[in-house]
Design a protein around this motif. Structure first.
Motif, PDB file in Angstrom:
ATOM      1  N   ALA A  53       0.823  -1.205   0.000  1.00 17.04           N
ATOM      2  CA  ALA A  53       0.000   0.000   0.000  1.00 17.04           C
ATOM      3  C   ALA A  53       0.862   1.262   0.000  1.00 17.04           C
ATOM      4  N   VAL A  54       1.850   1.308   0.884  1.00  9.35           N
ATOM      5  CA  VAL A  54       2.719   2.485   0.979  1.00  9.35           C
ATOM      6  C   VAL A  54       3.794   2.429  -0.114  1.00  9.35           C
ATOM      7  N   GLY A 103       8.234  -9.538  -2.314  1.00  5.39           N
ATOM      8  CA  GLY A 103       8.403 -10.922  -1.851  1.00  5.39           C
ATOM      9  C   GLY A 103       7.831 -12.018  -2.732  1.00  5.39           C
ATOM     10  N   LYS A 106       4.580  -9.833  -7.430  1.00  2.49           N
ATOM     11  CA  LYS A 106       4.779  -8.499  -6.851  1.00  2.49           C
ATOM     12  C   LYS A 106       5.919  -7.768  -7.567  1.00  2.49           C
ATOM     13  N   TRP A 128      13.181 -10.408  -2.931  1.00  2.43           N
ATOM     14  CA  TRP A 128      14.163 -10.490  -1.836  1.00  2.43           C
ATOM     15  C   TRP A 128      14.268 -11.910  -1.254  1.00  2.43           C
ATOM     16  N   ASN A 161      10.389  -0.077   4.491  1.00  2.61           N
ATOM     17  CA  ASN A 161       9.140  -0.539   5.110  1.00  2.61           C
ATOM     18  C   ASN A 161       9.338  -1.779   5.966  1.00  2.61           C
ATOM     19  N   CYS A 210      10.094   4.055   7.446  1.00  3.56           N
ATOM     20  CA  CYS A 210       8.639   4.107   7.550  1.00  3.56           C
ATOM     21  C   CYS A 210       8.097   2.959   8.382  1.00  3.56           C
ATOM     22  N   TYR A 270       7.660  -7.309  13.269  1.00  8.29           N
ATOM     23  CA  TYR A 270       6.446  -7.136  14.062  1.00  8.29           C
ATOM     24  C   TYR A 270       6.027  -8.397  14.811  1.00  8.29           C
ATOM     25  N   PHE A 295       9.545   8.420  11.131  1.00  8.07           N
ATOM     26  CA  PHE A 295       8.412   9.354  11.220  1.00  8.07           C
ATOM     27  C   PHE A 295       7.113   8.589  11.381  1.00  8.07           C
ATOM     28  N   TYR A 351       3.040   9.154  10.258  1.00  3.39           N
ATOM     29  CA  TYR A 351       2.278   9.985   9.318  1.00  3.39           C
ATOM     30  C   TYR A 351       1.439  11.035  10.045  1.00  3.39           C
ATOM     31  N   ASN A 399      -0.488 -10.613   1.215  1.00  6.96           N
ATOM     32  CA  ASN A 399      -1.316  -9.621   0.501  1.00  6.96           C
ATOM     33  C   ASN A 399      -0.567  -9.135  -0.724  1.00  6.96           C
TER      34      ASN A 399
END
Ligand SMILES: NC(=O)c1ccc[n+]([C@@H]2O[C@H](COP(=O)([O-])OP(=O)(O)OC[C@H]3O[C@@H](n4cnc5c(N)ncnc54)[C@H](OP(=O)(O)O)[C@@H]3O)[C@@H](O)[C@H]2O)c1
Length: 346
Positions: A171-172, A192, A196, A211, A232, A254, A260, A284, A286, A335
Motif C-alpha cells: 500500500a505504501v 516478496g 509483486k 528479496w 518498510n 517508515c 512485528y 516518522f 504519518y 497480501n
C-alpha cells in the motif's frame, strides 16, 4: 424491519511474540443484532460499514501495555478491532451528517455501528470516476498520505538519483515507487514474490527483485549507490541498504514489517555508516506530518490517481469472517496490494 445480524471481529487474547492465531487471539462473533430502522440513535448516526483497512500496525496494537508511541494503544479484550474504514450513513439525528453520506474514519470491525458524534470522521463529498470508495483507506487514505508526506518531507529527491524501496508492491511502497518516478529518480524495488516484482515494474520500478530469491546486497551493489532508501521492513535489507548508501543519503524509515512478529528484533550492525557516509535517518509517523502535508495530499493525490499517474492495487478479502486471515496475510506478505476487507457491498 426485524433485527438482523451485526457480526463483529473481537480481540480475545494477546498473541505474545508470534503470529496471532485466528479463533484464539481474534474471533468472529455473530451473536449480536441490530435493527437498522428502529434502534435509537440518541443524537448520533447509524453507519453501515463497507470497507475496513488491514494494516501491519494492527499487530502492534496486540501488545500488552501498547507500543512506544502514544497513538498506538492496545486493543481491548472482547471488544471489536478498530481501524480506518469507509461506511455509508443509513440514518442520522446528527446536525452535520446526512443519511446517504459516505465517510472515512476509525470504525470498529463490525457490520453496523451507531456513532454518537463525528469525532475522527471525515465526510467524503465525491470520489474520482471509476474508483471505489475503498481507495479512501488506501491510496487516498492513510497509506497514501504516509507515502506522500514522508516523501515530500524527507526525500529531497533530485532527478537522476537512485531510490531503493522495500515492500514495493504494498500500500505504501507502491505509492513511493511512483512518487520517486514522478521526481525523475531511478527506482530499485524489492518485493516478496514474482507477481509483486512484476507489478513493481509495471508501476515504474527500473530494477525490481524478489528479496526471498535474489541477493539484496549484490543487486544494491550493482545498481547503487543509493541516494534515498524508503524502508518498510527493517532487518537485513536495511543493513544491506546502509552498506550500499551514497554519501549524504536520506533513509526514510517508515516501517519494520520484518520485526512485528518476532520476540527479538533484528539488530542492524552497521549504524556507524551514518557517521562515515553522513547519512540522514528519518523515522516518522504519518500523523505528525498530516497537518503540514495533509491539505496538499488531498488536493494532489486524487488528481494523480484520476490521471493514472499514480496507480494502485487492492487485495480484497470478502466478509468480516475472514478478517483474521486478511491480517495474517499482511503480516506474512500474503497480501498483493492494499489489504481491504469488503464488509458489505452497497
Ligand atoms: N510510519 C508510519 O506512519 C506508517 C504508516 C503506515 C504504514 N507504515 C509501515 O509501512 C510498512 C508498509 O505498510 P503497508 O500498509 O504498505 O503494508 P504492505 O506493504 O501492504 O504489507 C506489508 C508487507 O511487508 C512485507 N513483509 C512482511 N513480512 C516481511 C518480512 N519478514 N520481511 C520483509 N518484508 C516483509 C510484505 O511484502 P513482501 O511480500 O513484498 O515482502 C508484506 O506484504 C509497514 O511496515 C507499516 O507498518 C508506517
Amino acid at each position: 424491519m426485524s433485527p438482523i445480524c451485526n457480526a463483529r471481529v473481537l480481540f480475545k487474547e494477546f498473541p505474545g511474540s508470534d503470529y496471532p492465531v485466528v479463533d484464539q487471539h481474534l474471533a468472529y462473533d455473530d451473536s449480536q443484532t441490530v435493527d437498522p430502522v428502529t434502534d435509537p440513535l440518541d443524537g448520533g448516526f447509524l453507519v453501515k460499514v463497507l470497507y475496513l483497512s488491514v494494516d501491519p500496525y494492527l499487530r502492534r496494537r496486540m501488545t500488552p501495555g501498547g507500543a512506544p508511541e502514544e497513538s498506538i494503544q492496545p486493543f481491548a479484550i472482547n471488544e471489536p478491532l478498530v481501524n480506518y474504514g469507509v461506511g455509508v450513513v443509513l440514518r442520522s439525528e446528527h446536525a452535520k451528517i446526512k443519511a446517504g453520506s459516505h465517510l472515512v474514519g476509525f470504525l470498529p470491525f463490525q457490520e453496523y455501528v451507531i456513532l454518537p458524534n463525528d469525532d475522527g470522521i471525515t465526510l467524503l463529498d465525491s470520489k474520482p470516476d471509476g474508483i471505489s470508495w475503498s481507495a479512501y483507506i488506501g491510496v487516498l487514505g492513510m497509506p497514501g498520505l504516509t507515502a506522500y508526506s514522508g516523501w515530500n518531507e524527507f526525500s529531497r529527491a533530485k532527478p537522476g538519483e537512485t531510490v531503493f524501496v522495500t515492500a514495493a508492491s504494498g500500500a505504501v511502497g507502491a505509492v513511493v515507487v511512483q512518487l520517486a518516478k514522478l521526481s525523475g529518480c531511478k527506482v530499485i524495488a524489492s518485493a516478496g514474490s514474482e507477481d509483486k516484482v512484476e507489478y513493481a515494474r509495471t508501476i515504474g520500478a527500473d530494477v525490481a527483485f524478489n528479496w526471498k530469491k535474489d541477493n539484496t546486497r549484490e543487486i544494491l551493489k550493482r545498481e547503487g549507490p543509493i541516494n534515498i532508501c524508503w524502508d518498510n521492513v527493517g532487518g537485513e535489507s536495511l543493513e544491506a541498504a546502509l552498506d550500499a548508501a551514497a554519501s549524504h543519503a536520506r533513509f526514510i524509515i517508515c516501517g519494520s514489517a520484518s520485526n512485528y512478529n518476532t520476540g527479538t528484533p533484528y539488530n542492524v550492525k552497521n549504524l556507524q555508516l551514518l557517521i562515515w557516509k553522513e547519512i540522514h535517518f528519518y523515522g516518522f509517523l504519518y500523523l505528525s506530518l498530516q497537518p503540514k502535508h495533509g491539505p496538499a495530499f488531498l488536493r494532489d493525490m486524487p488528481r494523480h490517481v484520476a490521471a493514472g499517474e499514480v496507480k494502485f492495487k487492492e487485495h480484497l478479502t470478502r466478509g468480516l469472517a475472514r478478517a483474521g486471515d486478511a491480517l495474517l496475510d499482511v503480516l506474512r506478505g500474503g497480501n498483493f496490494g492494499k489489504s481491504v476487507i469488503v464488509v458489505a457491498e452497497e
